[in-house]
Design an enzyme around this catalytic site. Structure first.
Site, PDB file in Angstrom:
ATOM      1  N   ALA A  32       0.866  -1.195   0.000  1.00 51.34           N
ATOM      2  CA  ALA A  32       0.000   0.000   0.000  1.00 51.34           C
ATOM      3  C   ALA A  32       0.895   1.235   0.000  1.00 51.34           C
ATOM      4  O   ALA A  32       0.746   2.139   0.837  1.00 51.34           O
ATOM      5  CB  ALA A  32      -0.963  -0.017   1.185  1.00 51.34           C
ATOM      6  N   LEU A  33       1.819   1.240  -0.928  1.00 48.10           N
ATOM      7  CA  LEU A  33       2.895   2.234  -0.907  1.00 48.10           C
ATOM      8  C   LEU A  33       2.400   3.645  -1.241  1.00 48.10           C
ATOM      9  O   LEU A  33       1.496   3.834  -2.048  1.00 48.10           O
ATOM     10  CB  LEU A  33       3.993   1.824  -1.897  1.00 48.10           C
ATOM     11  CG  LEU A  33       4.600   0.433  -1.659  1.00 48.10           C
ATOM     12  CD1 LEU A  33       5.722   0.172  -2.656  1.00 48.10           C
ATOM     13  CD2 LEU A  33       5.102   0.275  -0.228  1.00 48.10           C
ATOM     14  N   HIS A  34       3.028   4.622  -0.589  1.00 43.51           N
ATOM     15  CA  HIS A  34       2.709   6.034  -0.829  1.00 43.51           C
ATOM     16  C   HIS A  34       4.029   6.804  -0.878  1.00 43.51           C
ATOM     17  O   HIS A  34       5.118   6.193  -0.828  1.00 43.51           O
ATOM     18  CB  HIS A  34       1.769   6.559   0.264  1.00 43.51           C
ATOM     19  CG  HIS A  34       2.225   6.250   1.664  1.00 43.51           C
ATOM     20  ND1 HIS A  34       3.388   6.744   2.200  1.00 43.51           N
ATOM     21  CD2 HIS A  34       1.680   5.466   2.630  1.00 43.51           C
ATOM     22  CE1 HIS A  34       3.520   6.310   3.426  1.00 43.51           C
ATOM     23  NE2 HIS A  34       2.507   5.517   3.721  1.00 43.51           N
ATOM     24  N   HIS A  37       6.848   5.944   1.574  1.00 45.62           N
ATOM     25  CA  HIS A  37       7.688   4.803   1.191  1.00 45.62           C
ATOM     26  C   HIS A  37       8.631   5.213   0.059  1.00 45.62           C
ATOM     27  O   HIS A  37       9.803   4.827   0.043  1.00 45.62           O
ATOM     28  CB  HIS A  37       6.833   3.626   0.702  1.00 45.62           C
ATOM     29  CG  HIS A  37       5.898   3.073   1.734  1.00 45.62           C
ATOM     30  ND1 HIS A  37       4.550   3.285   1.709  1.00 45.62           N
ATOM     31  CD2 HIS A  37       6.143   2.299   2.824  1.00 45.62           C
ATOM     32  CE1 HIS A  37       3.980   2.670   2.730  1.00 45.62           C
ATOM     33  NE2 HIS A  37       4.923   2.068   3.431  1.00 45.62           N
ATOM     34  N   GLY A 147      10.911   4.420   8.380  1.00 45.47           N
ATOM     35  CA  GLY A 147      10.394   5.770   8.578  1.00 45.47           C
ATOM     36  C   GLY A 147      10.326   6.141  10.051  1.00 45.47           C
ATOM     37  O   GLY A 147      10.063   5.291  10.903  1.00 45.47           O
ATOM     38  N   GLN A 153       8.971   1.835  16.702  1.00 44.75           N
ATOM     39  CA  GLN A 153       9.442   0.684  15.915  1.00 44.75           C
ATOM     40  C   GLN A 153      10.919   0.860  15.552  1.00 44.75           C
ATOM     41  O   GLN A 153      11.724  -0.072  15.673  1.00 44.75           O
ATOM     42  CB  GLN A 153       8.598   0.562  14.650  1.00 44.75           C
ATOM     43  CG  GLN A 153       9.153  -0.396  13.614  1.00 44.75           C
ATOM     44  CD  GLN A 153       8.204  -0.615  12.453  1.00 44.75           C
ATOM     45  OE1 GLN A 153       7.260  -1.363  12.574  1.00 44.75           O
ATOM     46  NE2 GLN A 153       8.443   0.035  11.321  1.00 44.75           N
ATOM     47  N   VAL A 176       7.050  11.936   6.117  1.00 47.04           N
ATOM     48  CA  VAL A 176       6.596  12.696   4.942  1.00 47.04           C
ATOM     49  C   VAL A 176       5.138  13.069   5.193  1.00 47.04           C
ATOM     50  O   VAL A 176       4.338  12.230   5.633  1.00 47.04           O
ATOM     51  CB  VAL A 176       6.732  11.856   3.649  1.00 47.04           C
ATOM     52  CG1 VAL A 176       6.235  12.637   2.440  1.00 47.04           C
ATOM     53  CG2 VAL A 176       8.194  11.443   3.451  1.00 47.04           C
ATOM     54  N   LEU A 184       1.763  10.951   6.107  1.00 42.93           N
ATOM     55  CA  LEU A 184       1.369   9.904   5.157  1.00 42.93           C
ATOM     56  C   LEU A 184       1.320   8.560   5.861  1.00 42.93           C
ATOM     57  O   LEU A 184       2.197   8.227   6.656  1.00 42.93           O
ATOM     58  CB  LEU A 184       2.340   9.845   3.982  1.00 42.93           C
ATOM     59  CG  LEU A 184       2.377  11.048   3.057  1.00 42.93           C
ATOM     60  CD1 LEU A 184       3.137  10.711   1.775  1.00 42.93           C
ATOM     61  CD2 LEU A 184       0.984  11.525   2.698  1.00 42.93           C
ATOM     62  N   ARG A 187      -2.926   3.780   6.113  1.00 43.15           N
ATOM     63  CA  ARG A 187      -4.268   3.780   6.703  1.00 43.15           C
ATOM     64  C   ARG A 187      -5.095   4.996   6.281  1.00 43.15           C
ATOM     65  O   ARG A 187      -6.323   4.992   6.426  1.00 43.15           O
ATOM     66  CB  ARG A 187      -4.182   3.776   8.230  1.00 43.15           C
ATOM     67  CG  ARG A 187      -3.707   2.451   8.785  1.00 43.15           C
ATOM     68  CD  ARG A 187      -3.286   2.609  10.230  1.00 43.15           C
ATOM     69  NE  ARG A 187      -2.429   1.506  10.611  1.00 43.15           N
ATOM     70  CZ  ARG A 187      -2.841   0.435  11.264  1.00 43.15           C
ATOM     71  NH1 ARG A 187      -4.079   0.328  11.621  1.00 43.15           N
ATOM     72  NH2 ARG A 187      -1.988  -0.524  11.570  1.00 43.15           N
TER      73      ARG A 187
END
Ligand code: PAF
Length: 281
Positions: A32-34, A37, A147, A153, A176, A184, A187
């Site tokens: 579900a890249l944006h 990523h 990120g 994490q 970002v 971003l 979800r």
């Protein structure tokens, strides 16, 4: 760019690249890249001759089965984005390929993983460490990119790398944001137009709190954020914590750390959104 589904094929490809002296960068994702990523991939491509992007929705890190079911899966669109960004390999394994049998390994990095997300999503970071350590052992990258939006994490992965002696450089990349400030996230696609507008108050509150913090105490800044989110229609605060960016432990005054970060998790409808801001670094 090559799309690979099996560990054996990926290992065979990377062996050849490694023998040719190429540096390998890994960007672990759940697809579900944006553009967030894309920024990780851009940096990885600039710093390594070979870039592997993993695209795998890892079931073991979902403590909420509904969340796992609803997680967007968009491999075709992801490959288009990665082709444009000049990734070398997309690694999209099946669940059976990664977990031919249940992963019973337990990772514990207390107190880093017992606060915030660790408290509200029991087992989540264990699952993250299971998949990230497997990816590290499969890909054996020189560098891996994560990120800073998932601030906790990143801290836990750095600790895992230290404790397990992985010879991998971990690179944290800045959040970002959309032009209007929303961080971003995969979800965000689940937000309705109205929720998308309501969610803006998360980043807006964090930005305002940074100004507020320059002339107020930690406790007052905490209250400022809690009050602002409580007054925002459609938002429900799960937690906001002001922590030391290295230990992730709560701070009670600004002087006790040189690295102060505010981490927030808010529900907008049934979409759980996280964000963070650095007050001191
Ligand atoms: O940040 C994510 O998208 C995931 O937690 C990661 C690191 C790809 C592991 O599944």
């Amino acid at each position: 760019m090559k799309l690979i589904h099996t560990i054996n094929e990926l290992r065979a490809e990377l062996d050849v690249q490694r023998k040719a002296g190429k540096k390998i960068g890994l960007v672990p994702t759940m697809g579900a890249l944006h553009d967030g990523h894309a920024s990780l991939v851009k940096l990885a491509v600039a710093e390594n001759e070979v870039v592997v992007v993993s695209d795998f929705v890892n079931p073991t890190q979902f403590n909420d089965k509904n969340d796992l079911l609803k997680y967007p899966r968009t491999l075709e669109a992801d490959c288009e984005l990665l082709e444009k960004e000049n990734a070398t390999y997309v690694f999209a394994p099946s669940v059976e390929e990664i977990y031919p049998e249940p992963d019973t390994r337990q990772f514990s990095y207390a107190p880093l993983d017992t606060v915030m997300e660790g408290k509200f999503r029991p087992g989540h970071f264990n699952g993250v460490c299971q998949i990230v350590s497997k990816l590290f052992m499969i890909v054996e990258p020189d560098r891996a990119y994560f990120g800073e939006k998932d601030f906790q994490q990143l801290a836990i992965i750095r600790e895992m790398v230290k404790q397990m002696n992985f010879p991998i450089e971990i690179i944290g990349c800045p959040i970002v944001r959309e032009h209007d400030g929303l961080a971003l996230s995969s979800r965000n696609a689940r937000l309705s137009d109205v929720e998308r507008q309501q969610a803006l108050n998360i980043s807006k509150t964090l930005f305002l709190s940074k100004e507020f913090a320059s002339s107020h105490t930690v406790a007052e800044t905490q209250q400022f954020v809690e009050d602002a989110i409580a007054a925002s229609e459609g938002l429900e605060l799960e937690y906001f914590e002001l922590v030391d960016g290295n230990t992730l432990q709560k701070i009670s005054n600004w002087e006790e750390t040189t690295y102060a970060v505010g981490c927030i998790t808010v529900y907008c409808g049934d979409v759980r959104l996280i964000d963070n801001i650095k007050y001191k670094e």
